[in-house]
Enzyme design. Structure first.
Site, short mmCIF file in Angstrom:
data_model
loop_
_atom_site.label_atom_id
_atom_site.label_comp_id
_atom_site.label_asym_id
_atom_site.label_seq_id
_atom_site.Cartn_x
_atom_site.Cartn_y
_atom_site.Cartn_z
N HIS A 48 35.99 75.96 29.28
CA HIS A 48 35.32 75.22 29.13
C HIS A 48 35.14 75.35 27.49
O HIS A 48 34.51 74.39 26.45
CB HIS A 48 33.58 75.42 29.22
CG HIS A 48 32.98 75.51 30.87
ND1 HIS A 48 32.57 76.23 31.12
CD2 HIS A 48 33.45 74.41 31.41
CE1 HIS A 48 32.25 75.49 33.11
NE2 HIS A 48 32.96 74.91 32.69
N CYS A 95 40.10 77.02 37.91
CA CYS A 95 40.97 77.29 37.29
C CYS A 95 40.41 76.97 35.47
O CYS A 95 39.71 75.73 35.53
CB CYS A 95 41.93 76.62 37.65
SG CYS A 95 42.31 74.90 37.20
FE1 CFM Z 1 27.39 72.34 33.66
FE2 CFM Z 1 29.47 73.44 34.65
FE3 CFM Z 1 28.37 70.91 35.08
FE4 CFM Z 1 27.24 73.01 36.08
FE5 CFM Z 1 28.06 72.14 37.93
FE6 CFM Z 1 30.79 72.31 36.94
FE7 CFM Z 1 29.50 70.09 37.52
MO1 CFM Z 1 30.51 71.42 39.24
S1 CFM Z 1 28.50 74.23 35.18
S2 CFM Z 1 26.31 71.97 35.10
S3 CFM Z 1 26.52 73.71 38.59
S4 CFM Z 1 29.06 71.54 33.01
S5 CFM Z 1 30.33 73.34 38.33
S6 CFM Z 1 31.26 73.53 35.35
S7 CFM Z 1 31.13 70.71 37.39
S8 CFM Z 1 28.62 71.44 38.91
S9 CFM Z 1 28.76 68.89 35.55
#
Ligand code: CFM
Length: 545
Positions: free
Chosen positions: A191, A56
């Protein structure tokens, strides 16, 4: 029809026609002939009833972007479950440094207003205000974040007003994030909300430029398993001054000075491209997409980065580091490559890792045959050139766009940051992808499948059909896949391992993958539904059926 499409046909058969039509738009099989990526549908609503892997907006804001800021206290305004589930599941690793002593690090703690039914009925603002007062009295933080959960938006608690009043009462910054879980179609919305607030209220409020040459930021690096620390180590050895890693192990003080750098590196494009772009508009700071996942990928990113400064000494030192580090890890990588060579993988992770990890797996002789994202946008698949053609829908309009203008006092032309002429800068842009990301598609090979917002049914069908050797997934799919007899790695938390970035990370990763592939455990598992024959079909639906 090639093999990829054949594998997909069966997957669609159980869908009603409308669902089939919808899902087909989210799936692309790369063909020999196609030079550019056909449009993929992405960042749109998941069909209700489908078990998606998405999270979410609150998860994207609190859990992902601002959660790792070590010296800010982040208060979740909402029911305890939202706070509890976002506590510790993302590995926000942080350590003390010269400006942030140990007692100013709050990332291991969880702060939540614990909304109860009476708060839903009568409003939760007073309770939240009291909680801020307590937090300030006990911890004396430098700054506070307030994050909204779904009920906050539904009952209309005014988070902004509570933040403003608390800021005046306590004389410290209190930032309000209207990141109610239902905003947008996934965590991606969160984000954006976090980027907007950090940019508007923190970046640019500091005045201290870090001493040292070639001052850079690493944006979109969250230090999972210590990835950010490994990147910092390498960058420092090459001769850079790392101003801030946003937001892995970042401090509020560092983020205030984010604008006092010469270049922004972007590791995770999906989660942080907004700040990269806004800093370019407001201050003129250029950005470079990098990938520190994979040995070859790291080497290439370092070479491109060194070129940006046009400094022969920097390029020389970069080559020394590349040669030394690559040679150091080569024997270990080779040992694991022998085990991994020729194996195949699926990658279903968030919004950037499914692309980044293709490079590291290729270092090990492995190929990602199906790659998908939970919440990426079209540009993450197809490349940023499609951005002007993306139509914004009601869901994306729900998230405010900041329209920044150049800061009259601080704006400089991008080439000035890099100490070069306009002509040289234009040349440079042809050599390295400044302000550009090409997306995942160019790295796929013919026959490989690119899939957006993949669901449980599709994962199971593709695993059955294609039987890869390894699957990168989130926690929701990991155990299903393992019960199907295939190794799965939780690539959000790295299954508590890491770092996986840079050179030291590549070794850890190679070891973990080789272990996962060679353990006999997967072949010993017989799922319960294969041990016991399924119950015969019902005889009328009564209690004994
Ligand atoms: Fe970017 Fe993310 Fe991340 Fe990501 Fe991820 Fe994530 Fe993550 Mo889980 S896009 S790289 S592939 S910030 S889903 S929202 S929390 S691994 S550090």
């Amino acid at each position: 029809m090639d093999s990829g499409e054949i594998a997909l046909e069966d997957m669609y058969t159980r869908y009603p026609d409308t669902v089939k039509k919808n899902r087909k738009k989210h799936i692309i099989v790369k063909t020999e002939a196609a030079e550019s990526c056909p449009p993929i549908e992405a960042n749109t609503r998941t069909i209700p009833g489908i078990i998606s892997q998405r999270g979410c907006a609150y998860a994207g804001c609190k859990g992902v972007v601002i959660g790792p800021i070590k010296d800010m206290i982040t208060i979740t305004h909402g029911p305890v479950g939202c706070g509890y589930y976002s506590w510790g599941t993302r590995r926000n690793k942080a350590r003390a440094d010269a400006s942030t002593p140990k007692d100013k690090i709050y990332t291991p703690l969880c702060f939540i207003s614990d909304m109860q039914e009476p708060d839903i009925v009568f409003g939760g603002e007073k309770k939240l205000a009291r909680m801020i007062d307590e937090v300030v009295a006990i911890f004396h933080p430098r700054a506070i974040n307030l994050c909204a959960t779904c009920p906050v938006g539904l009952i209309g608690d005014d988070l902004g007003a509570v933040a403003k009043a608390a800021q005046e009462r306590h004389g410290i910054p209190v930032l309000a994030y209207n990141c109610e879980g239902y905003k947008g179609v996934s965590q991606s919305a969160g984000h954006h909300i976090a980027n907007n607030n950090v940019m508007q209220n923190i970046v640019g409020t500091g005045t201290e430029r870090k001493p040292g040459p070639h001052v850079i930021n690493v944006l979109g690096e969250y230090n999972i398993g210590g990835d950010g620390w490994e990147q910092e180590r390498i960058l420092k050895e090459c001769g850079y001054t790392v101003n801030c890693v946003l937001t892995g192990d970042a401090s509020y003080l560092d983020i205030k000075n984010l604008h006092l750098a010469d270049l922004n590196l972007v590791q995770c494009h999906r989660s942080i491209n907004y700040i990269a772009e806004m800093m370019e508009t407001k201050y003129g700071i250029p950005w470079l997409k990098v990938n520190f996942i994979g040995v070859e990928a790291t080497n290439q990113s370092l070479r491109q980065l060194a070129k940006c400064f046009g400094d022969p000494e920097l390029e020389r030192q970069t080559e020394i580091v590349i040669e030394r580090e690559t040679a150091r890890i080569a024997p270990v990588m080779e040992q694991y490559r022998r085990i991994c060579q020729g194996k195949t993988a699926f990658a279903f992770v968030g919004g950037s890792r499914s692309h980044h990890y293709q490079h590291l797996l290729r270092d090990l002789g492995m190929e990602v045959v199906v790659a998908g994202y939970e919440f990426a946008h079209r540009d993450d698949y197809e490349g940023r050139q499609v951005i002007p053609t993306i139509k914004s829908d009601a869901d994306s309009k729900n998230i405010p766009e900041l329209h920044l203008t150049p800061d009259m006092e601080r704006y400089r032309e991008p080439q000035e940051y890099l100490g070069m002429s306009k002509e040289r800068y234009e040349e440079l842009k042809k050599e390295v992808p400044i302000s550009y990301y090409e997306g995942m598609y160019p790295d796929l090979k013919a026959g490989e499948i690119m899939i957006d917002d993949c669901n449980h049914h599709e994962v199971e069908e593709m695993v059955e059909k294609i039987r890869p050797d390894l699957i990168f997934s989130g926690v929701r799919d990991k155990y299903i896949v393992e019960k199907m007899g295939i190794a799965a790695k939780q690539m959000h938390s790295y299954d508590y391992s890491g770092p996986y970035a840079g050179y030291n990370g590549a070794i850890h990763f190679a070891r973990d993958v080789a272990h996962a592939l060679t353990t006999p455990a997967w072949k010993m598992i017989i799922p319960p539904w294969e041990k016991e024959p399924a119950r015969p079909a019902g005889n009328g639906g009564g209690p004994d059926a």
